[in-house]
Design a protein around this motif. Sequence first.
Motif, PDB file in Angstrom:
ATOM      1  N   ALA A 109       0.812  -1.222   0.000  1.00 43.21           N
ATOM      2  CA  ALA A 109       0.000   0.000   0.000  1.00 43.21           C
ATOM      3  C   ALA A 109       0.837   1.260   0.000  1.00 43.21           C
ATOM      4  O   ALA A 109       0.336   2.349  -0.297  1.00 43.21           O
ATOM      5  CB  ALA A 109      -0.934   0.008   1.209  1.00 43.21           C
ATOM      6  N   GLY A 110       2.118   1.130   0.333  1.00 40.69           N
ATOM      7  CA  GLY A 110       3.009   2.283   0.341  1.00 40.69           C
ATOM      8  C   GLY A 110       2.809   3.163   1.560  1.00 40.69           C
ATOM      9  O   GLY A 110       2.343   2.708   2.612  1.00 40.69           O
ATOM     10  N   HIS A 111       3.148   4.449   1.397  1.00 39.95           N
ATOM     11  CA  HIS A 111       3.101   5.369   2.540  1.00 39.95           C
ATOM     12  C   HIS A 111       2.182   6.560   2.298  1.00 39.95           C
ATOM     13  O   HIS A 111       2.156   7.485   3.097  1.00 39.95           O
ATOM     14  CB  HIS A 111       4.518   5.889   2.834  1.00 39.95           C
ATOM     15  N   GLY A 112       1.431   6.549   1.207  1.00 36.55           N
ATOM     16  CA  GLY A 112       0.588   7.692   0.870  1.00 36.55           C
ATOM     17  C   GLY A 112      -0.850   7.537   1.291  1.00 36.55           C
ATOM     18  O   GLY A 112      -1.170   6.898   2.304  1.00 36.55           O
ATOM     19  N   GLU A 113      -1.734   8.109   0.456  1.00 34.72           N
ATOM     20  CA  GLU A 113      -3.154   8.139   0.808  1.00 34.72           C
ATOM     21  C   GLU A 113      -3.816   6.772   0.778  1.00 34.72           C
ATOM     22  O   GLU A 113      -4.912   6.588   1.317  1.00 34.72           O
ATOM     23  CB  GLU A 113      -3.908   9.083  -0.136  1.00 34.72           C
ATOM     24  N   LEU A 114      -3.149   5.774   0.133  1.00 36.81           N
ATOM     25  CA  LEU A 114      -3.737   4.443   0.071  1.00 36.81           C
ATOM     26  C   LEU A 114      -3.648   3.720   1.417  1.00 36.81           C
ATOM     27  O   LEU A 114      -4.490   2.851   1.711  1.00 36.81           O
ATOM     28  CB  LEU A 114      -3.033   3.613  -1.012  1.00 36.81           C
ATOM     29  N   LEU A 115      -2.677   4.086   2.243  1.00 40.88           N
ATOM     30  CA  LEU A 115      -2.468   3.383   3.515  1.00 40.88           C
ATOM     31  C   LEU A 115      -3.669   3.519   4.462  1.00 40.88           C
ATOM     32  O   LEU A 115      -4.156   2.505   4.975  1.00 40.88           O
ATOM     33  CB  LEU A 115      -1.188   3.876   4.190  1.00 40.88           C
ATOM     34  N   PRO A 116      -4.185   4.733   4.720  1.00 37.61           N
ATOM     35  CA  PRO A 116      -5.369   4.806   5.599  1.00 37.61           C
ATOM     36  C   PRO A 116      -6.588   4.116   4.989  1.00 37.61           C
ATOM     37  O   PRO A 116      -7.424   3.578   5.731  1.00 37.61           O
ATOM     38  CB  PRO A 116      -5.605   6.309   5.760  1.00 37.61           C
ATOM     39  N   LEU A 117      -6.692   4.106   3.650  1.00 34.09           N
ATOM     40  CA  LEU A 117      -7.813   3.415   3.016  1.00 34.09           C
ATOM     41  C   LEU A 117      -7.719   1.912   3.270  1.00 34.09           C
ATOM     42  O   LEU A 117      -8.742   1.246   3.491  1.00 34.09           O
ATOM     43  CB  LEU A 117      -7.831   3.701   1.515  1.00 34.09           C
ATOM     44  N   VAL A 118      -6.489   1.377   3.261  1.00 38.98           N
ATOM     45  CA  VAL A 118      -6.286  -0.029   3.610  1.00 38.98           C
ATOM     46  C   VAL A 118      -6.730  -0.271   5.046  1.00 38.98           C
ATOM     47  O   VAL A 118      -7.337  -1.302   5.363  1.00 38.98           O
ATOM     48  CB  VAL A 118      -4.803  -0.430   3.421  1.00 38.98           C
ATOM     49  N   GLY A 119      -6.438   0.688   5.929  1.00 35.12           N
ATOM     50  CA  GLY A 119      -6.862   0.566   7.314  1.00 35.12           C
ATOM     51  C   GLY A 119      -8.383   0.501   7.439  1.00 35.12           C
ATOM     52  O   GLY A 119      -8.920  -0.329   8.180  1.00 35.12           O
ATOM     53  N   PHE A 120      -9.078   1.357   6.702  1.00 35.04           N
ATOM     54  CA  PHE A 120     -10.543   1.319   6.695  1.00 35.04           C
ATOM     55  C   PHE A 120     -11.035  -0.034   6.188  1.00 35.04           C
ATOM     56  O   PHE A 120     -11.961  -0.629   6.756  1.00 35.04           O
ATOM     57  CB  PHE A 120     -11.098   2.431   5.798  1.00 35.04           C
ATOM     58  N   PHE A 121     -10.423  -0.504   5.110  1.00 36.19           N
ATOM     59  CA  PHE A 121     -10.823  -1.782   4.504  1.00 36.19           C
ATOM     60  C   PHE A 121     -10.662  -2.934   5.496  1.00 36.19           C
ATOM     61  O   PHE A 121     -11.570  -3.767   5.649  1.00 36.19           O
ATOM     62  CB  PHE A 121      -9.986  -2.032   3.252  1.00 36.19           C
ATOM     63  N   LEU A 122      -9.535  -2.985   6.178  1.00 35.70           N
ATOM     64  CA  LEU A 122      -9.269  -4.086   7.101  1.00 35.70           C
ATOM     65  C   LEU A 122     -10.140  -3.985   8.360  1.00 35.70           C
ATOM     66  O   LEU A 122     -10.661  -4.997   8.843  1.00 35.70           O
ATOM     67  CB  LEU A 122      -7.788  -4.100   7.486  1.00 35.70           C
ATOM     68  N   ALA A 123     -10.292  -2.771   8.899  1.00 37.94           N
ATOM     69  CA  ALA A 123     -11.085  -2.591  10.120  1.00 37.94           C
ATOM     70  C   ALA A 123     -12.561  -2.904   9.877  1.00 37.94           C
ATOM     71  O   ALA A 123     -13.166  -3.717  10.597  1.00 37.94           O
ATOM     72  CB  ALA A 123     -10.924  -1.164  10.638  1.00 37.94           C
ATOM     73  N   ILE A 124     -13.139  -2.285   8.870  1.00 35.35           N
ATOM     74  CA  ILE A 124     -14.559  -2.499   8.593  1.00 35.35           C
ATOM     75  C   ILE A 124     -14.790  -3.890   8.021  1.00 35.35           C
ATOM     76  O   ILE A 124     -15.819  -4.527   8.294  1.00 35.35           O
ATOM     77  CB  ILE A 124     -15.081  -1.412   7.634  1.00 35.35           C
ATOM     78  N   GLY A 125     -13.809  -4.385   7.247  1.00 38.52           N
ATOM     79  CA  GLY A 125     -13.917  -5.749   6.733  1.00 38.52           C
ATOM     80  C   GLY A 125     -13.934  -6.770   7.857  1.00 38.52           C
ATOM     81  O   GLY A 125     -14.720  -7.730   7.829  1.00 38.52           O
ATOM     82  N   GLY A 126     -13.072  -6.571   8.862  1.00 47.20           N
ATOM     83  CA  GLY A 126     -13.068  -7.466  10.023  1.00 47.20           C
ATOM     84  C   GLY A 126     -14.383  -7.392  10.778  1.00 47.20           C
ATOM     85  O   GLY A 126     -14.908  -8.410  11.238  1.00 47.20           O
ATOM     86  N   TYR A 127     -14.930  -6.167  10.901  1.00 52.53           N
ATOM     87  CA  TYR A 127     -16.230  -5.980  11.561  1.00 52.53           C
ATOM     88  C   TYR A 127     -17.310  -6.779  10.844  1.00 52.53           C
ATOM     89  O   TYR A 127     -18.062  -7.538  11.465  1.00 52.53           O
ATOM     90  CB  TYR A 127     -16.574  -4.494  11.569  1.00 52.53           C
ATOM     91  N   GLU A 128     -17.407  -6.601   9.540  1.00 50.48           N
ATOM     92  CA  GLU A 128     -18.445  -7.275   8.760  1.00 50.48           C
ATOM     93  C   GLU A 128     -18.265  -8.785   8.761  1.00 50.48           C
ATOM     94  O   GLU A 128     -19.244  -9.543   8.801  1.00 50.48           O
ATOM     95  CB  GLU A 128     -18.443  -6.739   7.324  1.00 50.48           C
TER      96      GLU A 128
END
Length: 322
Positions: free
Chosen positions: A192-211
């Motif tokens: 994901a690198g170090h830019g704007e994609l990194l927090p989006l990965v965080g959203f994906f993993l957090a909400i994905g784990g929730y669901e």
Amino acid sequence: MDFLWIFIAFFCGYLAKQLNLPPLVGFLAAGFGLNAYGIPPHESLETLANIGITLMLFTIGLKVNVATLLKKSVWAGTTIHMASWVFVGAMCIKLVSLLGLHYFTNLDWPALVLISFALSFSSTVCIVKLLEEKNEVRAPHGKLAVGILVMQDIAAVAFLVVATGKIPSLYAIGLLLLWPARPLLNRIIKKAGHGELLPLVGFFLAIGGYELFEMVNFKGDLGALIIGLLLSQHAKSAELAKSLLSFKDIFLIGFFLSIGYTALPTINMIPALVIISLLLIIKGMLLFHTLAALGVSGRNMFLGSMVLTNYSEFGLIVAAFC
């Protein structure tokens, strides 16, 4: 209306900050004030609150070493303290009920035990927020407090399963595959690198784990926490948590505002408020002596018990079963 909510939240949070209080105190006051003036909650408030809690638990997992949960001071401390508090708390509330005070009369023993159990939890949201503001999450007493909070969350999940009869799906066994899936999750974060994609990965993993956990009848928040724990040893775990910090804080404002819509304080509540507040002293002392018996160092024992001496919003959920 959207600007009104933002303005009131900002004004109250800013005022609390000028008084050397945590901004969350101002956000809580804003919620009660909006409720008192009859301003209805925004339709997206609950969604914002849920996302904030999910992101918070995910970032907690990123900062906690799994080995911390296996320490005797964490798992035994949580178990002993909750069990002893349920007994002592129920006895104290029973004594108060004999005085005939409003809100305490006509409580049978099952209700007393349930209320005491609800009061045994500490607020994950408030504690982690305060630890982060003081940069103490990774301090020894901070790790101890967060570890106990995680164990309390596990106890909360067990309670909800029993109380609601919501038995986990047979497919829940598939969650064990998350452990061998760690290399794939680690690779996703790395690429994901170090830019704007990194927090989006965080959203994906957090909400994905929730669901994912909700799909198999588990508490979704626990899923976000577990995913975070699985990634806690990744080299970019701290960077990922930092990238989500501002998003988490913004969404959590919705949570603190929503508390104000649960109920409005009245004069009749003052005696009950005083008694429940005084019981905090006993709760804190029990935890202090429990940690002392388990050999926790003096400083960590004192600071850990101090930060955990509060009540959790989970008590509102438990109270619904009374």
